[in-house]
Design a protein around this motif. Structure first.
Motif, PDB file in Angstrom:
ATOM      1  N   TRP A  99       2.383   5.885   2.681  1.00 16.53           N
ATOM      2  CA  TRP A  99       1.946   5.667   4.058  1.00 16.53           C
ATOM      3  C   TRP A  99       0.427   5.540   4.136  1.00 16.53           C
ATOM      4  O   TRP A  99      -0.093   4.814   4.991  1.00 16.53           O
ATOM      5  CB  TRP A  99       2.491   6.772   4.962  1.00 16.53           C
ATOM      6  CG  TRP A  99       3.993   6.740   4.952  1.00 16.53           C
ATOM      7  CD1 TRP A  99       4.826   7.568   4.238  1.00 16.53           C
ATOM      8  CD2 TRP A  99       4.841   5.802   5.610  1.00 16.53           C
ATOM      9  NE1 TRP A  99       6.137   7.202   4.437  1.00 16.53           N
ATOM     10  CE2 TRP A  99       6.183   6.125   5.271  1.00 16.53           C
ATOM     11  CE3 TRP A  99       4.604   4.727   6.463  1.00 16.53           C
ATOM     12  CZ2 TRP A  99       7.265   5.409   5.767  1.00 16.53           C
ATOM     13  CZ3 TRP A  99       5.697   4.009   6.949  1.00 16.53           C
ATOM     14  CH2 TRP A  99       6.999   4.350   6.605  1.00 16.53           C
ATOM     15  N   THR A 100      -0.286   6.230   3.245  1.00  9.88           N
ATOM     16  CA  THR A 100      -1.740   6.066   3.157  1.00  9.88           C
ATOM     17  C   THR A 100      -2.065   4.635   2.744  1.00  9.88           C
ATOM     18  O   THR A 100      -2.982   4.008   3.303  1.00  9.88           O
ATOM     19  CB  THR A 100      -2.331   7.063   2.135  1.00  9.88           C
ATOM     20  OG1 THR A 100      -2.007   8.386   2.556  1.00  9.88           O
ATOM     21  CG2 THR A 100      -3.833   6.908   2.013  1.00  9.88           C
ATOM     22  N   ASP A 103      -1.545   2.363   5.680  1.00 10.49           N
ATOM     23  CA  ASP A 103      -2.696   2.458   6.582  1.00 10.49           C
ATOM     24  C   ASP A 103      -3.818   1.533   6.121  1.00 10.49           C
ATOM     25  O   ASP A 103      -4.439   0.836   6.930  1.00 10.49           O
ATOM     26  CB  ASP A 103      -3.205   3.903   6.631  1.00 10.49           C
ATOM     27  CG  ASP A 103      -3.170   4.491   8.021  1.00 10.49           C
ATOM     28  OD1 ASP A 103      -2.964   3.741   9.001  1.00 10.49           O
ATOM     29  OD2 ASP A 103      -3.360   5.714   8.127  1.00 10.49           O
ATOM     30  N   ASN A 107      -5.378  -1.765   8.150  1.00  8.67           N
ATOM     31  CA  ASN A 107      -6.786  -1.759   8.557  1.00  8.67           C
ATOM     32  C   ASN A 107      -7.603  -2.882   7.929  1.00  8.67           C
ATOM     33  O   ASN A 107      -8.807  -2.975   8.165  1.00  8.67           O
ATOM     34  CB  ASN A 107      -7.423  -0.405   8.239  1.00  8.67           C
ATOM     35  CG  ASN A 107      -6.944   0.673   9.183  1.00  8.67           C
ATOM     36  OD1 ASN A 107      -6.832   0.463  10.384  1.00  8.67           O
ATOM     37  ND2 ASN A 107      -6.606   1.829   8.646  1.00  8.67           N
ATOM     38  N   SER A 122      -1.284  -5.781  16.164  1.00  9.22           N
ATOM     39  CA  SER A 122      -0.127  -4.934  16.394  1.00  9.22           C
ATOM     40  C   SER A 122       0.765  -4.982  15.162  1.00  9.22           C
ATOM     41  O   SER A 122       0.783  -5.984  14.445  1.00  9.22           O
ATOM     42  CB  SER A 122       0.646  -5.431  17.622  1.00  9.22           C
ATOM     43  OG  SER A 122       1.746  -4.598  17.873  1.00  9.22           O
ATOM     44  N   PHE A 137       4.759   8.427  10.979  1.00  6.81           N
ATOM     45  CA  PHE A 137       3.627   7.521  10.783  1.00  6.81           C
ATOM     46  C   PHE A 137       3.216   6.862  12.102  1.00  6.81           C
ATOM     47  O   PHE A 137       2.025   6.752  12.409  1.00  6.81           O
ATOM     48  CB  PHE A 137       3.985   6.446   9.748  1.00  6.81           C
ATOM     49  CG  PHE A 137       2.861   5.492   9.466  1.00  6.81           C
ATOM     50  CD1 PHE A 137       1.845   5.836   8.584  1.00  6.81           C
ATOM     51  CD2 PHE A 137       2.820   4.249  10.075  1.00  6.81           C
ATOM     52  CE1 PHE A 137       0.803   4.959   8.324  1.00  6.81           C
ATOM     53  CE2 PHE A 137       1.780   3.363   9.817  1.00  6.81           C
ATOM     54  CZ  PHE A 137       0.774   3.722   8.937  1.00  6.81           C
ATOM     55  N   CYS A 138       4.178   6.409  12.881  1.00  8.14           N
ATOM     56  CA  CYS A 138       3.893   5.643  14.093  1.00  8.14           C
ATOM     57  C   CYS A 138       3.373   6.485  15.255  1.00  8.14           C
ATOM     58  O   CYS A 138       2.545   6.011  16.044  1.00  8.14           O
ATOM     59  CB  CYS A 138       5.143   4.888  14.542  1.00  8.14           C
ATOM     60  SG  CYS A 138       5.635   3.571  13.406  1.00  8.14           S
ATOM     61  N   PRO A 140       1.203   9.022  15.825  1.00  9.01           N
ATOM     62  CA  PRO A 140      -0.232   9.147  16.120  1.00  9.01           C
ATOM     63  C   PRO A 140      -0.957   7.789  16.189  1.00  9.01           C
ATOM     64  O   PRO A 140      -2.143   7.748  16.501  1.00  9.01           O
ATOM     65  CB  PRO A 140      -0.763   9.974  14.949  1.00  9.01           C
ATOM     66  CG  PRO A 140       0.195   9.732  13.835  1.00  9.01           C
ATOM     67  CD  PRO A 140       1.530   9.502  14.488  1.00  9.01           C
ATOM     68  N   ARG A 141      -0.262   6.704  15.918  1.00 10.76           N
ATOM     69  CA  ARG A 141      -0.883   5.380  15.889  1.00 10.76           C
ATOM     70  C   ARG A 141      -0.418   4.497  17.045  1.00 10.76           C
ATOM     71  O   ARG A 141      -0.679   3.297  17.050  1.00 10.76           O
ATOM     72  CB  ARG A 141      -0.582   4.701  14.542  1.00 10.76           C
ATOM     73  CG  ARG A 141      -1.278   5.404  13.391  1.00 10.76           C
ATOM     74  CD  ARG A 141      -0.744   4.940  12.039  1.00 10.76           C
ATOM     75  NE  ARG A 141      -1.405   5.640  10.956  1.00 10.76           N
ATOM     76  CZ  ARG A 141      -1.089   6.852  10.528  1.00 10.76           C
ATOM     77  NH1 ARG A 141      -0.094   7.532  11.110  1.00 10.76           N
ATOM     78  NH2 ARG A 141      -1.743   7.425   9.544  1.00 10.76           N
ATOM     79  N   LYS A 144      -2.939   2.394  18.651  1.00  8.46           N
ATOM     80  CA  LYS A 144      -3.376   1.269  17.820  1.00  8.46           C
ATOM     81  C   LYS A 144      -2.313   0.168  17.785  1.00  8.46           C
ATOM     82  O   LYS A 144      -2.417  -0.767  17.009  1.00  8.46           O
ATOM     83  CB  LYS A 144      -3.673   1.743  16.388  1.00  8.46           C
ATOM     84  CG  LYS A 144      -4.889   2.655  16.302  1.00  8.46           C
ATOM     85  CD  LYS A 144      -5.078   3.222  14.920  1.00  8.46           C
ATOM     86  CE  LYS A 144      -5.470   2.165  13.924  1.00  8.46           C
ATOM     87  NZ  LYS A 144      -5.768   2.725  12.580  1.00  8.46           N
ATOM     88  N   ARG A 145      -1.284   0.312  18.628  1.00  7.08           N
ATOM     89  CA  ARG A 145      -0.184  -0.653  18.732  1.00  7.08           C
ATOM     90  C   ARG A 145       0.598  -0.780  17.429  1.00  7.08           C
ATOM     91  O   ARG A 145       0.934  -1.870  16.992  1.00  7.08           O
ATOM     92  CB  ARG A 145      -0.699  -2.010  19.225  1.00  7.08           C
ATOM     93  CG  ARG A 145      -1.215  -1.958  20.656  1.00  7.08           C
ATOM     94  CD  ARG A 145      -1.767  -3.261  21.139  1.00  7.08           C
ATOM     95  NE  ARG A 145      -2.875  -3.774  20.372  1.00  7.08           N
ATOM     96  CZ  ARG A 145      -4.142  -3.401  20.488  1.00  7.08           C
ATOM     97  NH1 ARG A 145      -4.466  -2.474  21.351  1.00  7.08           N
ATOM     98  NH2 ARG A 145      -5.091  -3.942  19.759  1.00  7.08           N
ATOM     99  N   ILE A 146       0.885   0.358  16.827  1.00  9.37           N
ATOM    100  CA  ILE A 146       1.758   0.418  15.657  1.00  9.37           C
ATOM    101  C   ILE A 146       3.041   1.083  16.134  1.00  9.37           C
ATOM    102  O   ILE A 146       3.043   2.254  16.506  1.00  9.37           O
ATOM    103  CB  ILE A 146       1.098   1.174  14.494  1.00  9.37           C
ATOM    104  CG1 ILE A 146      -0.163   0.420  14.057  1.00  9.37           C
ATOM    105  CG2 ILE A 146       2.071   1.339  13.331  1.00  9.37           C
ATOM    106  CD1 ILE A 146      -0.989   1.122  13.017  1.00  9.37           C
TER     107      ILE A 146
END
Length: 174
Positions: A99-100, A103, A107, A122, A137-138, A140-141, A144-146
C-alpha cells in the motif's frame, strides 16, 4: 464410442463444443467475426510524454491475491482516452508495504508534451478482494478522491451510483 458420441453431439453447438474439448483435446472456437492477431496493437501510439490533449488523469486499481494492477488513464475532449501508465505492484495485499508503494504510484506526476505536469485527479480501488485492506487504505484518502469501489454485474446498470456506507469501515463505497 467416439463416433457415436460425435454423431449425437453435432446436433447442438453446446454438446459439440464439449465433444471437441473432451475427445479431441482442442480448444473450441466460436465461428463469427474475430480480431486478427496484432490488429489492435497496430493502433498503439508511442509517446515520450503525455499528449497535450489530455486534460485529466484518473487511476483504477485492481486488487489480486499477489499484486495490485494500477492503470492510469488520460482523458480528453469527446471522451477520448489514453493509457498513460500501467504498473504491477507485486506483494501480499495484507502487507502495509504494498500500500505504501501504491501511495507512491498515486502521487506520481506526469509531464505533458507542453511541459505542464498533471497529477492523478481521482482513483478507484476494487474492493472485491482484500476488502478490509482496501477500506483501510481509502478511508484516510477520501479527501484526495481515492475511493473504494465494488463492481456489479449485469447489463443496464448505471456506471456510477450513490455511495453506500453500510460497510464495516463506514466509508463511502461506490
Amino acid at each position: 464410442d467416439a463416433v457415436r458420441d460425435f454423431l449425437e453431439a453435432k446436433k447442438l453447438p453446446e454438446t459439440l463444443r464439449v465433444w471437441v474439448n473432451t475427445y479431441l483435446g482442442e480448444t473450441w472456437e466460436e465461428e463469427g467475426d474475430g480480431i486478427e492477431e496484432g490488429e489492435i496493437s497496430s493502433h498503439r501510439e508511442e509517446y515520450e510524454n503525455v499528449p497535450d490533449a489530455v486534460h485529466l488523469l484518473t487511476c483504477g486499481v485492481d486488487v489480486q491475491d499477489d499484486r495490485l494492477e494500477v492503470e492510469v488513464l488520460g482523458h480528453g475532449r469527446d471522451e477520448e482516452t489514453w493509457s498513460v501508465d500501467h504498473a504491477i505492484i507485486y506483494g501480499d495485499p495484507s502487507s502495509p508495504n504494498i500500500w505504501t508503494q501504491l501511495d507512491e504510484q498515486l502521487n506520481k506526476t506526469f509531464k505533458l508534451d507542453s511541459g505542464v505536469e498533471l497529477r492523478i485527479s481521482s482513483a478507484c480501488i476494487d474492493s472485491g478482494a482484500h476488502t478490509q485492506n482496501v477500506y483501510q487504505f481509502c478511508k484516510p484518502r477520501f479527501a484526495k478522491r481515492i475511493f473504494a469501489v465494488k463492481g456489479i454485474g449485469g447489463s443496464g446498470k448505471p456506471i456510477l451510483g450513490r455511495p453506500t456506507k453500510t460497510n464495516i469501515a463506514k466509508i463511502p463505497l461506490f
